[in-house]
Scaffold this active site. Structure first.
Site, PDB file in Angstrom:
ATOM      1  N   GLU A 425      -0.388   8.106  -2.914  1.00 33.08           N
ATOM      2  CA  GLU A 425       0.434   7.757  -4.069  1.00 33.08           C
ATOM      3  C   GLU A 425      -0.257   8.205  -5.352  1.00 33.08           C
ATOM      4  O   GLU A 425      -1.342   7.750  -5.669  1.00 33.08           O
ATOM      5  CB  GLU A 425       0.628   6.236  -4.062  1.00 33.08           C
ATOM      6  CG  GLU A 425       1.058   5.645  -5.370  1.00 33.08           C
ATOM      7  CD  GLU A 425       1.089   4.109  -5.312  1.00 33.08           C
ATOM      8  OE1 GLU A 425       0.783   3.524  -4.244  1.00 33.08           O
ATOM      9  OE2 GLU A 425       1.398   3.505  -6.342  1.00 33.08           O
ATOM     10  N   ASP A 498      -1.201   2.019  -2.872  1.00 39.95           N
ATOM     11  CA  ASP A 498      -1.879   0.842  -3.420  1.00 39.95           C
ATOM     12  C   ASP A 498      -1.447  -0.411  -2.681  1.00 39.95           C
ATOM     13  O   ASP A 498      -0.318  -0.508  -2.197  1.00 39.95           O
ATOM     14  CB  ASP A 498      -1.526   0.661  -4.913  1.00 39.95           C
ATOM     15  CG  ASP A 498      -2.207   1.709  -5.773  1.00 39.95           C
ATOM     16  OD1 ASP A 498      -3.145   2.370  -5.264  1.00 39.95           O
ATOM     17  OD2 ASP A 498      -1.799   1.869  -6.937  1.00 39.95           O
ATOM     18  N   ASP A 500      -0.261  -3.075  -3.574  1.00 38.50           N
ATOM     19  CA  ASP A 500       0.539  -3.961  -4.431  1.00 38.50           C
ATOM     20  C   ASP A 500       2.026  -3.719  -4.181  1.00 38.50           C
ATOM     21  O   ASP A 500       2.389  -2.958  -3.290  1.00 38.50           O
ATOM     22  CB  ASP A 500       0.188  -3.735  -5.916  1.00 38.50           C
ATOM     23  CG  ASP A 500       0.458  -2.302  -6.350  1.00 38.50           C
ATOM     24  OD1 ASP A 500       1.047  -1.528  -5.553  1.00 38.50           O
ATOM     25  OD2 ASP A 500       0.084  -1.939  -7.473  1.00 38.50           O
ATOM     26  N   ASP A 502       4.344  -2.154  -5.895  1.00 43.00           N
ATOM     27  CA  ASP A 502       4.770  -0.762  -6.065  1.00 43.00           C
ATOM     28  C   ASP A 502       4.350   0.089  -4.875  1.00 43.00           C
ATOM     29  O   ASP A 502       5.115   0.919  -4.390  1.00 43.00           O
ATOM     30  CB  ASP A 502       4.144  -0.172  -7.339  1.00 43.00           C
ATOM     31  CG  ASP A 502       5.038  -0.408  -8.546  1.00 43.00           C
ATOM     32  OD1 ASP A 502       6.155  -0.939  -8.350  1.00 43.00           O
ATOM     33  OD2 ASP A 502       4.607  -0.070  -9.657  1.00 43.00           O
TER      34      ASP A 502
END
Ligand code: 0RA
Length: 634
Positions: A425, A498, A500, A502
């Protein structure tokens, strides 16, 4: 009431059980969670055979606190009279001799399910304890076993006017890696089975949680209800679900289908209730006949002009949800995972049924037909436009003569079996990964943030996306009908985002694309999810990483419990290349989650829910699975 034409003498005996305990994998595939769950399905399959024969209307499965599983049915009960040849009760033969049972004796069951068809004896062999209870002929009988061997003789336990069989077993934890059943997995499997067995009630009770959980499935509409369920989160194009069935000799086929507004094709096929994920003759017969019938019909009604090309199969299947269920006497399962139906006679059975009955439906339902053909024509036009666009880009790339995407940092190995690609990403994490990697076998492809949501776009738009083009060329396999697993440039495709929200979203977008357009890559076991750590605990010069909240306590302990410093990683970018290598990329240290599609129906549902355009179901799903962030990766 049908006359039971079956007795103990029909039961043929092939061999003993020692072999099963020695080589469990040969009989149930694996001793991991999948094999464990298979034990339940194997027992349930016997009850289902009883239902198929027309004698059983209810099956109840209970998982007790100690992981003991009980499967109860209201069938005829396993015969209890002595088998002459062995001088033992038939039920004991069924439970102790490999391949004993009506399924192999000729008469008896009409149809038998079970992927491996190994039966109760294998479950018995792999159980520390097993009890069978039979209600039959006015009495209840009972017998106990341990590790496959009888520890009591079959005894009368009382009187009853009921009939049926109850099998309770405690899987052998010396053989299985785990005996922890997943309620969700069993429930999903039972729901699918209930759809395929019209009006059979299947209940599942889980006594392990503090509060007992129970679900119960029974569908009077059978696979019509199945299609309705699959399309519930989509927008159906026509109200009436197309349904037909046909029987020839011992074989029968049932098909239910309905179009929706979406662009994806969701066709699920079953043979004797087994999800044939690799397709086979029933699917081939369906596709050929569907394409031919819709084209012929469209021409005969002047919906296609003489000069028009035929609509392609893909065009006609756009937005189509279908269940194909065949039941047959001796299914041949082929393919890598033995989930491809091989019986050649089924192709003609299915294509004949579709040819005739679908034509009838189209004739009789002009409103629906107009919608269906209109949708296929629209798909065909979009595809033609996309093809033109693609030809243009292809010519461009010929001029530039670069076949691999510029931002791919390829590895030096040319052997796909030893090569891996990290889909990363963002450019900054991509940069770290490029520095961290072992370039001999690790390639890096940085992807710009949120790639296109392919669930909401037609093929043309999907192919127009730069990120997706890069992904397709890097992976080498091409997509959809042109997909070729052999051409895969890497046998490990690792999604690294990541840790998280997102990151999870981007991961799902990438997975959605792979699922819709390169599904075999996932089935082949090539797709993985990287697990970057969430925390670093440091004390003096040592670092300890924790990959979940649960692991954090442990990491703190290992760091000495006092005088430590704690870092919480919010993204891959916060790690330096060395840390990224140590925690997430070093094959000796990293943990990768393999993405699997064991349950194709569930996978489809998850992607539809997460990526489709209905907000309500998505919110419900996320709330329901909020604690279970890894639901996709089990
Ligand atoms: C052999 C013969 C018959 C039934 C069964 C087995 C049978 C096995 C299982 C396993 C779980 N539930 C079951 N129910 C039945 C036919 C018996 C007859 O002819 O009455």
């Amino acid at each position: 009431m049908k006359e039971p034409a079956y007795s103990a003498k029909d039961i043929t005996v092939l061999e003993g059980l020692e072999a099963v305990r020695k080589r469990p994998g040969m009989y149930i595939g694996t001793t991991g969670p999948k094999g464990l769950h298979h034990l339940i399905y194997e027992v349930v399959d016997n009850s289902i055979d009883e239902a198929l024969a027309g004698f059983c209307s209810e099956i109840k499965i209970t998982i007790a606190k100690d992981d003991r599983v009980t499967v109860e049915d209201n069938g005829r009960g396993i015969p209890v009279d002595n088998v002459a040849k062995h001088g033992r009760p038939a039920v004991e033969i069924v439970l102790t001799m490999l391949h004993a049972g009506g399924k192999f004796g000729g008469e008896g069951y009409k149809v038998s399910g079970g992927l491996h068809g190994v039966g109760l004896s294998v479950v018995n062999a792999l159980s520390k304890e097993l009890t069978v209870r039979v209600r039959r002929g006015g009495a209840e009988y009972e017998q106990d076993y341990a590790y496959g061997k009888p520890v009591t003789s079959l005894e009368k336990a009382g009187k009853t006017t009921e009939t049926g069989t109850t099998v309770s077993f405690l899987a052998d934890d010396g053989i299985f890696e785990t005996t922890d059943y997943s309620f969700e997995t069993v429930a999903q499997h039972m729901k699918e089975t209930a759809f395929l067995m019209k009006s059979l009630r299947i209940s599942l009770v889980d006594e392990r949680p503090e509060e007992t959980t129970e679900v119960s499935y029974c569908y009077a509409g059978g696979i019509i209800d199945f299609v309705e369920y699959l399309n519930a989160k989509k927008d159906p194009l026509h109200e009436k679900i197309i349904y037909f069935e046909r029987k020839i000799g011992d074989a029968e086929v049932e098909i239910a289908m309905q179009y929706n507004l979406g662009y994806t094709e969701s066709i699920f096929t079953f043979a004797n209730n087994i999800n044939t994920q690799e397709g086979g003759t029933h699917l081939d017969g369906f596709k050929t006949a569907l394409t031919r019938t819709v084209n012929d019909f469209a021409r005969s009604k002047n919906l296609l002009k003489e000069k028009d090309d035929n609509l392609s199969g893909e065009d006609i299947r756009e937005g189509l949800t279908t269940i194909i269920s065949v039941k047959l006497q001796e299914p041949q399962f082929e393919g890598q995972t033995k989930t491809k139906l091989g019986n050649t006679e089924i192709r003609a059975l299915v294509s004949g049924a579709v040819g005739e009955k679908l034509r009838e439906f189209l004739e009789e339902n002009p409103k629906e037909t107009k919608i269906i053909v209109g949708k296929a024509i629209a798909a065909s036009q979009a595809r033609a436009a996309a093809r033109k666009a693609r030809e243009l880009t292809r010519r461009k790339s010929l001029l530039e003569s670069t076949s691999l995407p510029g931002k791919l940092a390829d590895c030096s190995s040319k052997d796909p079996a030893f090569s891996e690609i990290y889909l990363v990403e963002g450019d900054s994490a991509g940069g770290s990964a490029k520095q961290a990697r072992d370039r001999s076998f690790q390639a890096i492809l940085p992807l710009k943030g949120k790639i296109l949501n392919v669930e909401k776009a037609r093929l043309g738009k999907v192919l127009g996306s730069e990120e997706i083009q890069a992904l397709i060329t890097a992976l080498g396999t091409n997509i959809a009908e042109e997909f070729d697993l052999e051409a895969a440039r890497y046998h490990k495709i690792i999604i690294m985002t990541d840790a998280d929200v997102d990151g999870a979203h981007i991961r799902t977008l990438i997975l959605t694309f792979l699922y819709r357009f390169m599904q075999d890559l996932i089935s082949a076991g090539y797709v993985y999810i990287a697990q970057p750590p969430l925390f670093k605990v440091s004390s003096k010069k040592k670092h300890f990483y924790a990959y979940s909240d649960n692991e954090l306590d442990d990491a703190i302990k290992r760091a000495g419990g006092k005088n430590y410093s704690l870092q919480r990683y919010k993204g891959l970018g916060e790690m330096n290349p060395e840390q990224l290598w140590d925690t997430t990329m070093d094959p000796n240290e990293r943990t990768l989650l393999k993405v699997n599609l064991d349950d194709a129906v569930l996978a489809d549902e998850i992607f539809t829910t997460l990526m489709g355009d209905k907000v309500e179901p998505r919110r419900d799903f996320i709330i329901q699975h909020a604690k279970d962030v890894r639901f996709l990766d089990i």
